[in-house]
Design a protein around this motif. Structure first.
Motif, PDB file in Angstrom:
ATOM      1  N   ALA A 150       6.055  -3.440  15.779  1.00 59.47           N
ATOM      2  CA  ALA A 150       4.807  -2.911  16.320  1.00 59.47           C
ATOM      3  C   ALA A 150       4.118  -1.999  15.313  1.00 59.47           C
ATOM      4  O   ALA A 150       4.762  -1.237  14.584  1.00 59.47           O
ATOM      5  N   ASN A 151       2.800  -2.067  15.290  1.00 62.09           N
ATOM      6  CA  ASN A 151       1.956  -1.224  14.433  1.00 62.09           C
ATOM      7  C   ASN A 151       1.449  -0.050  15.259  1.00 62.09           C
ATOM      8  O   ASN A 151       0.632  -0.239  16.160  1.00 62.09           O
ATOM      9  N   PRO A 152       1.860   1.195  14.952  1.00 61.38           N
ATOM     10  CA  PRO A 152       1.430   2.341  15.758  1.00 61.38           C
ATOM     11  C   PRO A 152       0.078   2.902  15.343  1.00 61.38           C
ATOM     12  O   PRO A 152      -0.438   3.820  16.005  1.00 61.38           O
ATOM     13  N   HIS A 153      -0.517   2.378  14.247  1.00 61.59           N
ATOM     14  CA  HIS A 153      -1.714   3.008  13.685  1.00 61.59           C
ATOM     15  C   HIS A 153      -3.015   2.303  14.062  1.00 61.59           C
ATOM     16  O   HIS A 153      -4.096   2.849  13.824  1.00 61.59           O
ATOM     17  N   GLY A 154      -2.948   1.100  14.575  1.00 59.74           N
ATOM     18  CA  GLY A 154      -4.170   0.379  14.892  1.00 59.74           C
ATOM     19  C   GLY A 154      -4.762  -0.319  13.682  1.00 59.74           C
ATOM     20  O   GLY A 154      -4.045  -0.802  12.808  1.00 59.74           O
ATOM     21  N   ARG A 155      -6.103  -0.337  13.600  1.00 54.59           N
ATOM     22  CA  ARG A 155      -6.782  -1.148  12.589  1.00 54.59           C
ATOM     23  C   ARG A 155      -7.052  -0.417  11.284  1.00 54.59           C
ATOM     24  O   ARG A 155      -7.651  -0.985  10.370  1.00 54.59           O
ATOM     25  N   ARG A 156      -6.624   0.832  11.177  1.00 48.08           N
ATOM     26  CA  ARG A 156      -6.814   1.551   9.906  1.00 48.08           C
ATOM     27  C   ARG A 156      -5.594   2.407   9.612  1.00 48.08           C
ATOM     28  O   ARG A 156      -5.081   3.102  10.481  1.00 48.08           O
ATOM     29  N   ASP A 206      10.747   1.513  -7.446  1.00 51.07           N
ATOM     30  CA  ASP A 206      11.589   2.341  -8.307  1.00 51.07           C
ATOM     31  C   ASP A 206      12.659   1.459  -8.932  1.00 51.07           C
ATOM     32  O   ASP A 206      13.678   1.170  -8.313  1.00 51.07           O
ATOM     33  N   ARG A 207      12.372   0.960 -10.140  1.00 50.85           N
ATOM     34  CA  ARG A 207      13.300   0.102 -10.869  1.00 50.85           C
ATOM     35  C   ARG A 207      13.736  -1.086 -10.010  1.00 50.85           C
ATOM     36  O   ARG A 207      14.912  -1.401  -9.914  1.00 50.85           O
ATOM     37  N   ASN A 208      12.751  -1.717  -9.377  1.00 52.92           N
ATOM     38  CA  ASN A 208      12.922  -2.937  -8.577  1.00 52.92           C
ATOM     39  C   ASN A 208      13.486  -2.682  -7.179  1.00 52.92           C
ATOM     40  O   ASN A 208      13.759  -3.639  -6.451  1.00 52.92           O
ATOM     41  N   ILE A 209      13.650  -1.426  -6.768  1.00 50.26           N
ATOM     42  CA  ILE A 209      13.953  -1.092  -5.375  1.00 50.26           C
ATOM     43  C   ILE A 209      12.648  -0.669  -4.729  1.00 50.26           C
ATOM     44  O   ILE A 209      11.992   0.270  -5.185  1.00 50.26           O
ATOM     45  N   VAL A 210      12.259  -1.363  -3.658  1.00 47.84           N
ATOM     46  CA  VAL A 210      10.927  -1.202  -3.082  1.00 47.84           C
ATOM     47  C   VAL A 210      11.015  -0.608  -1.681  1.00 47.84           C
ATOM     48  O   VAL A 210      11.809  -1.060  -0.844  1.00 47.84           O
ATOM     49  N   THR A 211      10.186   0.398  -1.435  1.00 45.56           N
ATOM     50  CA  THR A 211      10.056   0.990  -0.106  1.00 45.56           C
ATOM     51  C   THR A 211       8.583   1.052   0.276  1.00 45.56           C
ATOM     52  O   THR A 211       7.700   1.057  -0.590  1.00 45.56           O
ATOM     53  N   PHE A 212       8.334   1.116   1.582  1.00 49.57           N
ATOM     54  CA  PHE A 212       6.975   1.151   2.119  1.00 49.57           C
ATOM     55  C   PHE A 212       6.840   2.350   3.055  1.00 49.57           C
ATOM     56  O   PHE A 212       7.755   2.655   3.828  1.00 49.57           O
ATOM     57  N   ASP A 213       5.692   3.013   2.980  1.00 50.78           N
ATOM     58  CA  ASP A 213       5.377   4.121   3.885  1.00 50.78           C
ATOM     59  C   ASP A 213       3.966   3.930   4.412  1.00 50.78           C
ATOM     60  O   ASP A 213       3.087   3.405   3.704  1.00 50.78           O
ATOM     61  N   THR A 214       3.738   4.340   5.649  1.00 53.67           N
ATOM     62  CA  THR A 214       2.422   4.208   6.256  1.00 53.67           C
ATOM     63  C   THR A 214       2.015   5.531   6.890  1.00 53.67           C
ATOM     64  O   THR A 214       2.858   6.351   7.268  1.00 53.67           O
ATOM     65  N   SER A 215       0.695   5.715   6.987  1.00 57.31           N
ATOM     66  CA  SER A 215       0.159   6.937   7.586  1.00 57.31           C
ATOM     67  C   SER A 215      -1.066   6.606   8.419  1.00 57.31           C
ATOM     68  O   SER A 215      -1.953   5.874   7.961  1.00 57.31           O
ATOM     69  N   GLY A 216      -1.122   7.151   9.645  1.00 51.38           N
ATOM     70  CA  GLY A 216      -2.277   6.965  10.509  1.00 51.38           C
ATOM     71  C   GLY A 216      -3.193   8.166  10.544  1.00 51.38           C
ATOM     72  O   GLY A 216      -4.192   8.167  11.267  1.00 51.38           O
ATOM     73  N   ASP A 217      -2.886   9.228   9.755  1.00 50.39           N
ATOM     74  CA  ASP A 217      -3.711  10.436   9.753  1.00 50.39           C
ATOM     75  C   ASP A 217      -4.164  10.803   8.350  1.00 50.39           C
ATOM     76  O   ASP A 217      -4.184  11.970   7.964  1.00 50.39           O
ATOM     77  N   ASN A 218      -4.513   9.763   7.583  1.00 51.77           N
ATOM     78  CA  ASN A 218      -5.070   9.932   6.243  1.00 51.77           C
ATOM     79  C   ASN A 218      -4.119  10.647   5.287  1.00 51.77           C
ATOM     80  O   ASN A 218      -4.532  11.448   4.448  1.00 51.77           O
ATOM     81  N   GLY A 219      -2.843  10.368   5.425  1.00 50.15           N
ATOM     82  CA  GLY A 219      -1.868  10.878   4.477  1.00 50.15           C
ATOM     83  C   GLY A 219      -1.287  12.236   4.789  1.00 50.15           C
ATOM     84  O   GLY A 219      -0.497  12.775   4.005  1.00 50.15           O
TER      85      GLY A 219
END
Length: 541
Positions: A461-467, A475-488
Motif C-alpha cells: 500500500a502507498n500511504p502518500h497518495g499521488r505525490r 551504496d556499492r551495489n546495495i540499494v535502499t529506497f525511502d519515501t516521504s509524504g511531507d516534502n522530506g
C-alpha cells in the motif's frame, strides 16, 4: 587461514591448473601482493570523483562512468573525445579539454536513433570534422558517417556506408593522399576523396598478433584499430582478447609500418596493456589510442572495468606513453592504481557537469539526460516549465516505455526527486541496465510497485497518495529506497532492499551500465521536481 598461506595456496593452485591444462606439471612461487589502490580522489560539489588531484597529478578514471571506446581528436590546442553511447539518445556527446585531464561536455552529435552505437571514430580532415558510427541495428548492421564544419555542430544526418560485417572504424590518410577506413579483423576499405562514401572493396591487410593459447580470455576478437602517423611510422593499435568476460581478457597490441599500405610489423613487447590478475584496480583494459599532450608528452586513452564494479560500465582511463630510441613505444602507468603526474601545460577547464537538475532550464538531452531506445517522437514526451519536468506516460513499466537516464560514475550515490502523478498514472525512480534488467520503485495513487530483476513484483500500500518524494541510495551495489509524504521532513524506509552487482554485461550482454533515472507510465503526465544527485565515499560518510 593466515593471509600469506591463503595467497600461497592460491598461487600454487593456479600454476598447477595451468600445468595440467598444458600437460606439464607446474609449480610457481607466490605472486607478490598487489600494491594498495589509491582512493583519494578529489570530489566536486556533488561528491563525484574528479581525476585531477590538484597537486600536479591525476588518478584514474579520467572520465568516470560508462565511457567506452574513447575516440580522441587533437585539434590544435584543443582536444575532443566521444564514446560509444549504444542505445542512449541523443548520443555521441562530444567532450572538450585543453590539458587532457579535465573535460567539459559540449553537445551530442547524434539525434536520430539509427541503432546501438558501437565504437565511433572522430577525425578532422581538410577542415571538416568526421564521425564514423558503427551500429547494431535491424534489418542489418552498418557503419554511418556524419560530418560538421564546427565540432559543436550542427552535424549532418548520418549517411550509411554499406559495411554490415564490420565494426570499429578508424579513418587514416596514406602517404599517397588516399583515404581509408581501417576496420575490425585486420581489414580496411578505401574511401572517396570527400570521405563520405566507399571507393573500393574491403581488403584484409593485417593478421593481428596472437597471445599464448593458455591465457584466460573471452575470445580473440581483433577490433578497435587506431592508426597514428608519428614521425616516419604508421602505428596501429588493436584490441584483442574480448571486451568483457574474464578480467584478464581484453588487451592492447601494436604494429607499425613505414607505409599505410603495409607490411605491418608486430611490436616486440605485445601486449602493451593487459590486466594479469583479478586483484588489479582495473579489469579488461583495451581499445587504446595515442595522443600528444600540450607539453609534447604522449599518452594513451583506453577503457576498463573498475574492480568489482562491472555495473559502472567501461570507464575512460589515461596511461602515460614513452617512445623508445628504436621508434617503438610503451605504456608506463602500470595497473593505473596510483596517481600519475599530469602533462605540464594546458588550460584546466572545469571538469564534468552537475547531475542534479532543478528543471529551471531546458532539459539537457544528450549531455545530462538521455532516452533508452527512443522512438522518433520520444522528445515530445518531455517539457520543462516553471521548475517542473512534465513527462508524458508511455507503456506500463520501464520495460515498455523509454525512461530518462543519467550516467553516474561513482561506486556510491544517492538520488531523489519530488514526483507527482495524475489519476491513473504511475511513475518512479529506477536503476536501469536495459529493458530486461532494472531495479527501482514506482507508485500509483494506491500502491507501490517494486521493480526487481527487470520485472514488477510486490505491490504494498502507498500511504502518500499521488505525490511524494522518493530517494534511492546505491551504496556499492546495495540499494535502499525511502519515501516521504511531507516534502522530506520525515522519511519512511521501504521494506525491500536490493543487491544489484549482477546487473551488468557479463550477465545480460549489451555492453551497458546501470544508470539512475526516472520513468512515467500508464496514463497522463507525471511531474518531477528538484532532482538531486550526490555521490559519497562510504568509508568517509
Amino acid at each position: 587461514m593466515a593471509t600469506g598461506r591463503r595467497d600461497l595456496f592460491r598461487a600454487v593452485g593456479a600454476a598447477s591448473l595451468a600445468g595440467l591444462a598444458s600437460g606439464v606439471p607446474a609449480i610457481a612461487a607466490p605472486a607478490p601482493a598487489p600494491a594498495p589502490r589509491a582512493t583519494n580522489w578529489r570530489r566536486d560539489a556533488e561528491g563525484k570523483r574528479i581525476a585531477d588531484l590538484g597537486n600536479g597529478s591525476f588518478l584514474n578514471p579520467l572520465i568516470s562512468g560508462d565511457r567506452p571506446d574513447p575516440a580522441i581528436l587533437k585539434d590544435g590546442d584543443d582536444y575532443y573525445v566521444t564514446f560509444s553511447t549504444f542505445d542512449a539518445y541523443p548520443g555521441l556527446l562530444i567532450w572538450h579539454s585543453r590539458d587532457l585531464v579535465n573535460w567539459q561536455p559540449l553537445k551530442p552529435a547524434l539525434h536520430r536513433n539509427i541503432g546501438s552505437v558501437w565504437a565511433p571514430s572522430l577525425h578532422k580532415d581538410r577542415g571538416k570534422y568526421l564521425l564514423y558510427i558503427p551500429v547494431k541495428a535491424k534489418p542489418q548492421n552498418d557503419i554511418f558517417v556524419a560530418w560538421a564544419d564546427d565540432i559543436a555542430g550542427p552535424w549532418s544526418d548520418p549517411i550509411p556506408l554499406g559495411l554490415p560485417n564490420h565494426i570499429d572504424p578508424c579513418h587514416a590518410v596514406a602517404e599517397d593522399g588516399s583515404r581509408w577506413l581501417f576496420l575490425s579483423g585486420g581489414d580496411r576499405v578505401r574511401l572517396s576523396d570527400d570521405n563520405l562514401s566507399l571507393a573500393g572493396k574491403v581488403e584484409h591487410v593485417y593478421d593481428p598478433w596472437r597471445y599464448p593459447s593458455d591465457w584466460i580470455v573471452e575470445g580473440f576478437a581483433p577490433e578497435g584499430p587506431k592508426i597514428h602517423h608519428i614521425g616516419d611510422w604508421y602505428y596501429m593499435l588493436t584490441a584483442v582478447g574480448g571486451t568483457a568476460g574474464p578480467p584478464t581478457g581484453h588487451m592492447v597490441i601494436a604494429a607499425r609500418s613505414k607505409s599505410l599500405h603495409g607490411p605491418w610489423e608486430d611490436h616486440p613487447g605485445n601486449p602493451l596493456v593487459r590486466t594479469t590478475s583479478r586483484d588489479e584496480a582495473w579489469w579488461s583494459r583495451g581499445h587504446a589510442s595515442l595522443v600528444e599532450a600540450p607539453d609534447g608528452s604522449w599518452w594513451s586513452l583506453y577503457h576498463g572495468y573498475e574492480n568489482d564494479f562491472w555495473t559502472l560500465g567501461r570507464q575512460c582511463l589515461m596511461d602515460p606513453v614513452r617512445f623508445r630510441p628504436d621508434g617503438w613505444f610503451e605504456m608506463t602507468g602500470g595497473d593505473l592504481s596510483q596517481p600519475i603526474a599530469k602533462p605540464t601545460s594546458g588550460e584546466a577547464l572545469p571538469h564534468g557537469m552537475a547531475l542534479s537538475d532543478d528543471f529551471s532550464a531546458p532539459l539537457a538531452l544528450g549531455s545530462k539526460w538521455a532516452f533508452f531506445k527512443p522512438t522518433a517522437d520520444e522528445g515530445t514526451r518531455v517539457s520543462v516549465r516553471d521548475g517542473v519536468l512534465h513527462f508524458r506516460a508511455r507503456g506500463d513499466a520501464p520495460s515498455s516505455g523509454s525512461p530518462l537516464l543519467i550516467t553516474a560514475g561513482d561506486r556510491s550515490y544517492v538520488f531523489e526527486c519530488d514526483i507527482e502523478i495524475p489519476a491513473g498514472g504511475r511513475a518512479g525512480l529506477i536503476l536501469f541496465y536495459d529493458d530486461k534488467l532494472y531495479a527501482g520503485l514506482g507508485f500509483d495513487e494506491d500502491r507501490f510497485v517494486t521493480h526487481q530483476y527487470g520485472i514488477e513484483r510486490a505491490r504494498p500500500a502507498n500511504p502518500h497518495g499521488r505525490r511524494m518524494k522518493m530517494r534511492v541510495t546505491n551504496d556499492r551495489n546495495i540499494v535502499t529506497f525511502d519515501t516521504s509524504g511531507d516534502n522530506g521532513k520525515t522519511w519512511l524506509r521501504f521494506d525491500r532492499g536490493m543487491e544489484v552487482s549482477g546487473y551488468h554485461h557479463n550477465v545480460r550482454g549489451g555492453f551497458l551500465m546501470l544508470r539512475p533515472g526516472l520513468y512515467s507510465a500508464r496514463a497522463g503526465t507525471a511531474q518531477f521536481r528538484d532532482f538531486t544527485f550526490r555521490a559519497f565515499d562510504p568509508d568517509k560518510a
